[in-house]
Design a protein around this motif. Structure first.
Motif, short mmCIF file in Angstrom:
data_model
loop_
_atom_site.label_atom_id
_atom_site.label_comp_id
_atom_site.label_asym_id
_atom_site.label_seq_id
_atom_site.Cartn_x
_atom_site.Cartn_y
_atom_site.Cartn_z
N LEU A 315 16.40 -40.46 -4.06
CA LEU A 315 17.32 -40.84 -4.82
C LEU A 315 18.02 -41.67 -3.62
O LEU A 315 19.40 -42.47 -4.44
N ARG A 316 17.51 -41.53 -2.78
CA ARG A 316 18.53 -42.50 -1.58
C ARG A 316 19.36 -43.44 -1.29
O ARG A 316 20.54 -43.98 -0.66
N GLU A 317 18.22 -44.96 -2.06
CA GLU A 317 18.90 -45.35 -2.49
C GLU A 317 19.75 -45.86 -4.04
O GLU A 317 20.02 -46.97 -3.93
N LEU A 318 20.05 -45.33 -4.43
CA LEU A 318 20.99 -44.88 -5.55
C LEU A 318 22.53 -44.53 -5.52
O LEU A 318 23.17 -43.72 -4.25
N ARG A 319 22.92 -44.99 -6.29
CA ARG A 319 24.74 -44.85 -5.70
C ARG A 319 26.15 -43.31 -6.95
O ARG A 319 25.26 -43.63 -8.09
N ILE A 320 25.30 -42.15 -6.00
CA ILE A 320 25.30 -41.07 -6.59
C ILE A 320 26.05 -40.28 -6.24
O ILE A 320 26.63 -40.29 -4.58
N GLN A 321 27.42 -40.07 -6.72
CA GLN A 321 28.72 -39.22 -6.59
C GLN A 321 28.12 -37.59 -6.90
O GLN A 321 27.62 -37.77 -7.66
N LEU A 322 28.11 -36.78 -6.14
CA LEU A 322 27.72 -35.04 -6.42
C LEU A 322 29.03 -34.37 -5.78
O LEU A 322 29.47 -34.48 -5.11
N ASP A 323 29.04 -32.70 -6.73
CA ASP A 323 30.14 -32.37 -5.88
C ASP A 323 30.11 -32.06 -4.92
O ASP A 323 28.70 -31.74 -4.68
N PRO A 324 30.43 -31.79 -3.93
CA PRO A 324 29.79 -31.44 -2.19
C PRO A 324 29.46 -29.60 -2.06
O PRO A 324 28.78 -29.53 -1.01
N ALA A 325 29.87 -29.42 -3.14
CA ALA A 325 29.55 -27.63 -3.37
C ALA A 325 28.24 -27.62 -4.06
O ALA A 325 26.99 -26.71 -3.55
N ILE A 326 27.72 -27.84 -5.81
CA ILE A 326 27.55 -28.00 -6.31
C ILE A 326 26.33 -28.38 -6.29
O ILE A 326 25.10 -28.09 -6.62
N GLU A 327 26.24 -29.63 -6.14
CA GLU A 327 25.16 -30.94 -6.01
C GLU A 327 24.87 -30.80 -7.60
O GLU A 327 23.42 -31.41 -7.82
N CYS A 328 26.49 -31.01 -8.14
CA CYS A 328 25.73 -31.47 -9.54
C CYS A 328 26.81 -32.53 -9.62
O CYS A 328 27.61 -33.29 -8.87
N PRO A 329 27.02 -33.66 -10.40
CA PRO A 329 27.61 -34.54 -10.87
C PRO A 329 29.05 -33.85 -11.47
O PRO A 329 29.18 -32.64 -11.12
N ILE A 330 30.02 -35.05 -10.58
CA ILE A 330 31.82 -34.11 -10.42
C ILE A 330 32.08 -33.90 -11.78
O ILE A 330 33.01 -32.51 -11.12
N ALA A 331 31.58 -34.01 -13.04
CA ALA A 331 33.11 -33.97 -14.20
C ALA A 331 32.38 -32.70 -14.51
O ALA A 331 33.10 -32.37 -15.27
N LEU A 332 30.77 -32.11 -14.58
CA LEU A 332 29.90 -30.46 -14.61
C LEU A 332 30.63 -30.11 -13.92
O LEU A 332 30.44 -28.56 -14.66
N ALA A 333 30.90 -29.37 -12.72
CA ALA A 333 31.22 -28.92 -11.67
C ALA A 333 32.38 -28.42 -12.05
O ALA A 333 31.64 -26.56 -12.55
N PRO A 334 33.52 -28.13 -12.94
CA PRO A 334 34.44 -27.65 -13.09
C PRO A 334 34.21 -26.67 -14.55
O PRO A 334 34.56 -25.33 -14.43
N LEU A 335 32.77 -26.95 -15.34
CA LEU A 335 32.29 -26.34 -16.04
C LEU A 335 31.47 -24.79 -15.54
O LEU A 335 31.60 -24.07 -15.98
N ILE A 336 30.71 -24.99 -14.12
CA ILE A 336 29.94 -23.80 -13.87
C ILE A 336 29.73 -23.68 -12.52
O ILE A 336 28.78 -22.88 -12.36
N ASP A 337 30.95 -24.19 -12.05
CA ASP A 337 30.74 -23.44 -10.53
C ASP A 337 31.04 -22.02 -10.59
O ASP A 337 32.17 -21.26 -10.79
N PRO A 338 30.24 -21.71 -9.88
CA PRO A 338 30.21 -20.01 -9.56
C PRO A 338 31.18 -19.39 -8.84
O PRO A 338 31.02 -18.14 -9.14
#
Length: 453
Positions: A315-338
């Motif tokens: 996916l390196r040529e796509l513009r992807i933003q992920l949570d820096p810790a969980i590596e999931c979509p940023i808006a999803l991170a607060p719901l699943i952060d262990p």
């Protein structure tokens, strides 16, 4: 009439095939690219494992509607399938007996994705360009174009290593022949490898719990088998789950079964042990931890069940933003952060939470959770229902929630370091209870709610 949109779906597991079913219902055209030689390739690696969710939570609604005209007999909704039964009784009929059969391409491993005519730096007009997916199928490189992409490729083939710092422990790669990852079939095809030996299991999630229970069953058949549970943390009870309060009964029973085995001494627990080095001790493994000079564990085999991570390389040529810790979509991170909670139940979410800066690209299924655990198949089905609606332009349906998830029975939040809150608030009736739910369960003659330390 506007030409039908094309949607490339990476992975032909349960969520990928559900995505294809929803895409077809929306009048769009899917192309499902599966790296393995058959659909459900990752699931075939754990076909011996019984799911802790019954059939009623494992069949997607759009997929069920595709299957209905074929004469498909839906399984008993209250029964618990194995991975193999999910394949043979649901996914294979879906893939081979419905219109999906014309849209699935197996042995097709995606290697790169970009926009036609656009590298990652170029912005103007980017959103209007179709995606180009390159893939390998044994006949040389091939490519397809699509208006949207849903990545449901999962994480099974990218397990976390044994080292506590996210890197392989020193010597881990060199001793790979004595190390397995995930959930080996210790009572079936892998029985000879583990029977009568000292087996160390590293991890505290459902994969580790299930493997520990299976190994104690093996011990009952081969008495010389030794089961060693290695925990990075100091509290084994965190792995016991929600017990009787878990609406997924099998999941609650899994944790309670482990608690009983630990209490009875059938499992040797090595807590606060972070594996930093793995060496050979003759034909055996010597596992060492830093910070305690003389502490080590000797075992014949090591099973690493420390979770999984996503393969993001293609996916390196796509513009992807992920949570820096969980590596999931940023808006999803607060719901699943262990780091914040261990809830097995995450509120339903869809296209809004999974959208990326690359318009038309979405993660779904286990891969959408990055490195976080406790993903439920039903969550993935709701994700792809919402995403398909969004791609089709039905914003109202994309935003609508059509899923009610079963409660986990325990949602532990880290109030202070080393302290865990239980699932029902502070106990008011019993000194030996950790919370209200625990007190009620014990008052009814049960062992407790399952979250007590």
């Amino acid at each position: 009439m506007e030409q039908s949109k094309s949607v490339a779906i990476i992975g032909a597991g349960p969520v990928g095939l559900a995505a294809a079913a929803h895409v077809i219902e929306r009048g769009m055209t899917p192309a499902v690219l599966e790296a393995g030689p058959e659909i459900g390739h990752a699931m075939r690696q754990w076909s011996h494992v019984q799911l802790f969710s019954p059939w009623e939570y494992n069949v997607d609604k759009a997929a069920e509607r595709l299957l209905a005209p074929t004469g498909w007999n839906s399984p008993d909704p209250k029964q618990y399938p194995t991975g193999g039964e999910l394949l043979s009784q649901y996914l294979e009929p879906l893939a081979h007996r419905t219109v999906l059969k014309d849209h699935i391409h197996t042995s097709s491993r995606v290697t790169d994705i970009s926009r036609v005519g656009f590298d990652k730096l170029k912005t103007k007009g980017r959103g209007d360009a179709p995606f180009e997916l390159r893939y390998q199928n044994g006949q040389g490189p091939k490519s397809i174009r699509a208006d949207a992409v849903i990545d449901t490729s999962g994480t099974w083939f990218s397990p976390n290593p044994g080292g506590a710092n996210g890197l392989p422990a020193l010597g881990e790669r060199e001793n790979a022949t004595k190390i397995a990852y995930g959930m080996p079939d210790v009572l079936g095809k892998d029985r000879a490898r583990y029977a009568g030996k000292a087996i160390a299991v590293l991890g505290a999630g459902h994969s580790a719990v299930g493997t520990l229970i299976e190994l104690t069953n093996l011990k009952s058949q081969a008495a010389s088998t030794e089961v060693i549970w290695i925990l990075r943390g100091d509290n084994p009870a965190k792995a016991f789950g929600g017990g009787v309060n878990d609406k997924l009964v099998a999941r609650g029973e899994l944790g309670m079964a482990l608690a009983g085995l630990v209490t009875s001494g059938q499992i040797r627990v090595e807590a606060s042990f972070s594996v930093t080095r793995i060496d050979r001790d003759g034909e055996r493994l010597k596992l060492a931890t830093a910070g305690c000079c003389d502490r080590s564990i000797v075992a014949d085999e090591l099973i690493v069940a420390t979770g999984f991570r996503s393969d993001l390389e293609f996916l390196r040529e796509l513009r992807i933003q992920l949570d820096p810790a969980i590596e999931c979509p940023i808006a999803l991170a607060p719901l699943i952060d262990p780091n914040e909670h261990s809830c097995g139940t995450v509120r339903p979410h869809g296209a809004a939470e999974l959208a990326q800066d690359e318009p038309g690209f979405y993660f779904a299924g286990m891969k959408s959770y990055g490195r976080a655990p406790t993903f439920l198949m039903l969550t993935g089905y709701e994700q792809v229902r919402s995403i398909a609606a969004k791609i089709a332009g039905d914003n109202e349906a994309a935003a609508r929630v059509e899923l009610v998830l079963p409660e986990t029975g325990v949602c532990s939040r880290s109030a202070t370091p080393g302290q865990v809150e239980c699932c029902g608030g502070s106990a008011t009736e019993r000194a030996d209870a950790c919370c209200v739910d625990d007190a009620k369960a014990k008052g009814a003659g049960k062992a407790g709610c399952g979250c007590a330390a």
